[in-house]
Scaffold this motif. Structure first.
Motif, PDB file in Angstrom:
ATOM      1  N   ASN A  12      18.912 -15.742 -83.117  1.00 26.99           N
ATOM      2  CA  ASN A  12      18.410 -14.497 -82.558  1.00 26.99           C
ATOM      3  C   ASN A  12      18.743 -13.380 -83.548  1.00 26.99           C
ATOM      4  OD1 ASN A  12      18.408 -11.909 -81.102  1.00 26.99           O
ATOM      5  ND2 ASN A  12      18.038 -13.145 -79.268  1.00 26.99           N
ATOM      6  N   GLU A  13      17.735 -12.920 -84.276  1.00 28.07           N
ATOM      7  CA  GLU A  13      17.974 -11.933 -85.335  1.00 28.07           C
ATOM      8  C   GLU A  13      18.481 -10.605 -84.767  1.00 28.07           C
ATOM      9  OE1 GLU A  13      15.761 -10.113 -89.290  1.00 28.07           O
ATOM     10  OE2 GLU A  13      14.663 -11.398 -87.909  1.00 28.07           O
ATOM     11  N   GLU A  14      17.929 -10.173 -83.638  1.00 23.75           N
ATOM     12  CA  GLU A  14      18.326  -8.882 -83.061  1.00 23.75           C
ATOM     13  C   GLU A  14      19.809  -8.882 -82.705  1.00 23.75           C
ATOM     14  OE1 GLU A  14      17.224  -6.019 -79.261  1.00 23.75           O
ATOM     15  OE2 GLU A  14      15.851  -7.612 -79.850  1.00 23.75           O
ATOM     16  N   ARG A  15      20.294  -9.972 -82.084  1.00 21.07           N
ATOM     17  CA  ARG A  15      21.710 -10.055 -81.692  1.00 21.07           C
ATOM     18  C   ARG A  15      22.556 -10.755 -82.745  1.00 21.07           C
ATOM     19  NH1 ARG A  15      19.466 -11.446 -76.483  1.00 21.07           N
ATOM     20  NH2 ARG A  15      20.049 -13.641 -76.766  1.00 21.07           N
ATOM     21  N   HIS A  16      21.917 -11.257 -83.775  1.00 22.40           N
ATOM     22  CA  HIS A  16      22.575 -12.028 -84.838  1.00 22.40           C
ATOM     23  C   HIS A  16      23.415 -13.151 -84.222  1.00 22.40           C
ATOM     24  CE1 HIS A  16      23.162 -12.266 -89.174  1.00 22.40           C
ATOM     25  NE2 HIS A  16      24.347 -12.769 -88.910  1.00 22.40           N
ATOM     26  N   GLU A  17      22.759 -13.935 -83.374  1.00 26.26           N
ATOM     27  CA  GLU A  17      23.414 -15.043 -82.671  1.00 26.26           C
ATOM     28  C   GLU A  17      22.844 -16.382 -83.112  1.00 26.26           C
ATOM     29  OE1 GLU A  17      24.759 -13.199 -78.327  1.00 26.26           O
ATOM     30  OE2 GLU A  17      23.051 -14.555 -78.486  1.00 26.26           O
ATOM     31  N   ASP A  45      26.168   1.943 -87.000  1.00 27.51           N
ATOM     32  CA  ASP A  45      24.710   1.791 -87.053  1.00 27.51           C
ATOM     33  C   ASP A  45      24.152   2.357 -88.360  1.00 27.51           C
ATOM     34  OD1 ASP A  45      24.500   0.474 -84.668  1.00 27.51           O
ATOM     35  OD2 ASP A  45      24.111   2.281 -83.490  1.00 27.51           O
ATOM     36  N   ARG A  48      24.905  -0.041 -91.150  1.00 28.28           N
ATOM     37  CA  ARG A  48      24.106  -1.255 -90.959  1.00 28.28           C
ATOM     38  C   ARG A  48      22.658  -1.026 -91.367  1.00 28.28           C
ATOM     39  NH1 ARG A  48      27.583  -2.744 -86.618  1.00 28.28           N
ATOM     40  NH2 ARG A  48      26.607  -1.215 -85.276  1.00 28.28           N
ATOM     41  N   GLN A  49      22.091   0.119 -90.979  1.00 24.36           N
ATOM     42  CA  GLN A  49      20.691   0.407 -91.290  1.00 24.36           C
ATOM     43  C   GLN A  49      20.486   0.575 -92.798  1.00 24.36           C
ATOM     44  OE1 GLN A  49      18.104   0.165 -89.251  1.00 24.36           O
ATOM     45  NE2 GLN A  49      19.587  -0.477 -87.705  1.00 24.36           N
ATOM     46  N   LYS A  52      20.719  -2.921 -94.311  1.00 21.15           N
ATOM     47  CA  LYS A  52      19.506  -3.689 -94.010  1.00 21.15           C
ATOM     48  C   LYS A  52      18.340  -3.234 -94.884  1.00 21.15           C
ATOM     49  CE  LYS A  52      18.275  -4.664 -89.798  1.00 21.15           C
ATOM     50  NZ  LYS A  52      17.978  -4.557 -88.354  1.00 21.15           N
TER      51      LYS A  52
END
Length: 199
Positions: A12-17, A45, A48-49, A52
């Motif tokens: 899960n890319e959004e949650r990095h799971e 954030d 992180r942004q 990314k």
């Protein structure tokens, strides 16, 4: 050829799971946080942004699909350093940001680059954009990446680990060669699963 995973190995890319048959496996970053081995002041954030954005720019550049007119000057400066690094240190890219699972140790990881080094051996390249580098976190993170790549490709050696720190006017490389890093990382994974065990 990279190892193929069953359909219930999900990222899960959004949650990095990293989810394996409904069970969440840890990532190196999550393990570092869990055991208080990383400075989380830079896990905002904003940071992180920015990170990314640089990762995306370098990825699209490597794919030959980047419109540089669309990127922010802060990102462009670091992309220029990635270009310089790619010119100075030629290597072939085997995979970029490839999701990997270690069935042996039960963790997931996504190395920035898996490459063929100048000696023909597989190596890890990890991109960092922070001006302050946490070397302890880097050596453990890249140890996990190397273990997963070794397993995914069926190698009989640990891929060499290099972190490239992309700064505004230069790049700095950091090589990690201590084999103790692998045992340290495996210890974190083992204790993580021990804490989750009910027996």
């Amino acid at each position: 050829m990279f190892k193929q995973y069953p359909a219930d190995y999900l990222f899960n890319e959004e949650r990095h799971e990293y989810n394996v048959a409904g069970v969440i496996w840890p990532s190196p970053t999550q393990l570092l946080k869990e055991f208080n081995l990383v400075d989380t002041r830079f896990f905002t954030d904003h940071h992180r942004q920015r990170g990314k954005a640089v990762h995306a720019a370098t990825h699209y550049y490597d794919d030959g699909d980047l419109d540089e007119k669309t990127i922010h000057p802060w990102v462009k400066a670091r992309l220029d350093q990635w270009k310089k690094y790619r010119t100075d240190i030629p290597f072939g890219i085997l995979a970029a940001e490839k999701v990997l699972f270690s069935d042996i140790h039960r963790f997931g990881v996504t190395p920035d680059r898996i490459v063929n080094g100048s000696n023909g051996r597989v190596e890890i390249r990890e991109i960092k954009t922070s001006a302050s580098l946490d070397k302890r976190a880097c050596r453990l993170q890249t140890a996990g990446q190397s273990l997963a790549v070794m397993e995914a490709l069926g190698l009989d050696y640990f891929p060499h680990r290099i972190v490239i720190q992309l700064l505004e006017t230069k790049y700095v490389t950091h090589e990690f060669t201590d084999y103790a890093d692998f045992e340290d990382f495996k210890a974190l994974v083992n204790v993580h699963w021990l804490k989750r065990s009910k027996s």
